[in-house]
Enzyme design. Structure first.
Site, PDB file in Angstrom:
ATOM      1  N   GLU A 112       0.805  -1.221   0.000  1.00  0.00           N
ATOM      2  CA  GLU A 112       0.000   0.000   0.000  1.00  0.00           C
ATOM      3  C   GLU A 112       0.840   1.274   0.000  1.00  0.00           C
ATOM      4  OE1 GLU A 112      -2.765  -0.286   3.257  1.00  0.00           O
ATOM      5  OE2 GLU A 112      -3.828  -1.974   2.393  1.00  0.00           O
ATOM      6  N   GLU A 151      -5.244  -8.551   0.772  1.00  0.00           N
ATOM      7  CA  GLU A 151      -5.883  -8.199   2.045  1.00  0.00           C
ATOM      8  C   GLU A 151      -7.367  -7.961   1.827  1.00  0.00           C
ATOM      9  OE1 GLU A 151      -4.396  -4.910   4.381  1.00  0.00           O
ATOM     10  OE2 GLU A 151      -2.322  -5.554   4.029  1.00  0.00           O
TER      11      GLU A 151
HETATM   12  O1  IFM Z   1      -4.048  -3.048   9.216  1.00  0.00           O
HETATM   13  C1  IFM Z   1      -4.020  -2.537   7.926  1.00  0.00           C
HETATM   14  C2  IFM Z   1      -2.862  -3.096   7.149  1.00  0.00           C
HETATM   15  O2  IFM Z   1      -1.661  -2.847   7.791  1.00  0.00           O
HETATM   16  C3  IFM Z   1      -2.804  -2.457   5.779  1.00  0.00           C
HETATM   17  N1  IFM Z   1      -4.068  -2.547   5.114  1.00  0.00           N
HETATM   18  C4  IFM Z   1      -5.247  -2.162   5.829  1.00  0.00           C
HETATM   19  C5  IFM Z   1      -5.289  -2.862   7.176  1.00  0.00           C
HETATM   20  C6  IFM Z   1      -6.542  -2.424   7.948  1.00  0.00           C
HETATM   21  O3  IFM Z   1      -6.499  -1.058   8.186  1.00  0.00           O
END
Ligand code: IFM
Length: 480
Positions: free
Chosen positions: A179, A385
């Site tokens: 990210e 994710e």
């Molecule tokens: O916890 C985070 C992760 O580190 C990166 N993506 C989003 C998740 C939830 O906020």
């Protein structure tokens, strides 16, 4: 593949769907969020150690000093993953454990930790999916300018060489960055993330140096990995819903700043012309040096897609009271939207919402995956994710009946299955997160785990969503 049941069609609450053979079911964490042992075995300080110690930055003054204590409990955590039947584990490597000052001496104890972790995964038949950068920049590199300084990309290339040489015989998938949108815009623009700067031009410079670091790291990993790993990056795509007279223009701006600022150079070898125009009042992009774009555009085996919710946006009409909906991260003082601040207006998306205030919109995931296939037809994808925070209740017998999280996962796996049925080359799915953990600006207040962590005793308890996911991972069929 099973067709959708009539009942499941409208709201994505399907069951019985069969995922393709070989589809990877995994779970993800990140170093600062789970490891703890912040000063142990030679680990240096990161920007999140500094930020979380700065009063007012993180809820309750929480830090990652202990977190889930995964650094000490990793073997038991791997056993748990094996019990859940996970096929892959997506973890991140803490740069300050491996090269404590960011440049200079390598810390063998740091490398050894990840080497043992990788071996432990392989012994249990779990694929190691390693991310090099999930936001824990060594503090000395920030002191020297951070991601807006080009030297940080040089340092990242060397770090990639070091970990590639140490682990590249066994890691299954390398992911360069997690990210980069958050690192650049939340870290240097909006300031809700470490290092907490509010400098719109620096945020855009950071975008480029993160992109450059990605390209250089892929080259370094390829040069040093002696196994046959796959190469990837993980982006958090924004799925925008437009409102108002100029809805399309609003969506286009969000897409340029958040999505195409990364996919443009990484997958097409160029920054989009509209992004350069939209941000012209902030920077002339003179920091893009000759040859950079060719370096950034490295072929990827898989593109990692993080998805949680959508954003709703309209062009600001200059008259109506400007609303700022920032369900995404902690309260802003700066801007996550360089060049579009005062131009775009963010509105509250329709609910329902998770405990983060994020709207639940599984159709956005299907739409995103189908759209990526349209834009990059030959690029395999992986959901790296997806998951949800809810306020869990511990029952008298210690169990956690997290029906809302289970429902959220069911809907999003249904969305992924629909994307597969529409021809998307989706290789796998990682649930965020394996464990409740340090949720950045929210500290330990928000729980995303499919396994509960009691932060007093550090005891782990598989939640109902974890048991449900284990059944999916073992059978490849979406359970009841
Ligand atoms: O916890 C985070 C992760 O580190 C990166 N993506 C989003 C998740 C939830 O906020």
């Amino acid at each position: 593949m099973t067709t959708h049941s009539a009942a499941g069609n409208a709201d994505y609450r399907d069951r019985g769907l069969v995922f393709p053979a070989g589809f990877t079911f995994g779970s993800a964490t990140a170093s600062y969020q789970v490891e703890g042992a912040a000063t142990e075995d030679g680990r240096g300080p990161s920007i999140w150690d500094s930020f979380s110690r700065t009063p007012g930055k993180v809820w309750n003054g929480d830090t990652g000093d202990i977190a889930c204590d995964h650094y000490h409990r990793w073997e038991a955590d791997l056993d748990l993953m094996a019990e859940l039947g996970l096929g892959a584990y997506r973890f991140s490597i803490a740069w300050p454990r491996v090269i404590p000052a960011g440049t200079g001496a390598v810390n063998p104890a740091g490398l050894d930790f990840y080497s043992r972790l990788v071996d432990g995964l392989l012994e249990r038949g779990i694929r190691p999916v390693a991310t090099l950068y999930h936001w824990d920049l060594p503090q000395p590199l920030e002191d020297a300018g951070g991601w807006p300084a080009r030297a940080t990309a040089d340092a990242f290339e060397r770090y990639a060489e070091v970990v590639g040489g140490a682990l590249g015989d066994r890691v299954h998938t390398w992911t360069t960055l997690n990210e980069p949108w958050c690192s650049a815009y939340l870290g240097y623009g909006q300031g809700g993330h470490a290092p907490g700067r509010h400098e719109p031009a620096a945020a855009l410079t950071a975008v480029h140096h993160l992109n450059l670091a990605h390209g250089r790291a892929i080259q370094a990993l390829r040069a040093t990995s002696t196994g046959d790993p796959e190469y990837s990056v993980t982006l958090n795509f924004h799925v925008a819903r437009g409102r108002g007279d100029r809805a399309d223009e609003a969506v286009r701006r969000v897409d340029a700043l958040t999505n195409r600022a990364f996919t443009g150079p990484m997958l097409r070898g160029a920054y989009p012309a509209d992004l350069l125009e939209d941000t012209a009042s902030v920077t002339d992009w003179a920091f893009v040096a000759d040859g950079d774009l060719a370096t950034i555009a490295q072929p990827l085996d898989v593109l990692g897609v993080n998805y949680y919710s959508t954003v709703t946006v309209q062009m600001w009409d200059g008259v109506s009271p400007k609303q700022q909906h920032d369900g995404h991260k902690a309260a802003p003082r700066g801007t996550a939207w360089p060049g579009s601040d005062g131009v775009l207006e963010f509105l509250e998306p329709p609910g329902p919402y998770t405990a983060m205030g994020w709207n639940i919109a599984p159709e956005g995931l299907e739409e995103l995956l189908v759209s990526l296939r349209g834009q990059f037809p030959d690029q395999p994808l992986m959901v790296t994710e997806n998951g949800a925070a809810f306020d869990d209740v511990v029952e008298g017998d210690g169990s956690v009946r997290d029906a809302e999280r289970l429902d959220y996962l069911r809907r999003h796996f249904t969305a992924a299955h629909r994307a597969l049925a529409r021809g998307v080359d989706l290789r796998g799915y990682f649930v965020w997160s394996l464990l409740d953990n340090f949720e950045w600006g929210y500290g330990y207040a928000k729980r995303f785990g499919i396994v509960r962590v009691d932060f007093d005793t550090l005891e782990r308890t598989v939640k109902d969503s974890g048991a449900w996911y284990a059944q999916l991972a073992r059978t490849g069929v979406l359970p009841d």
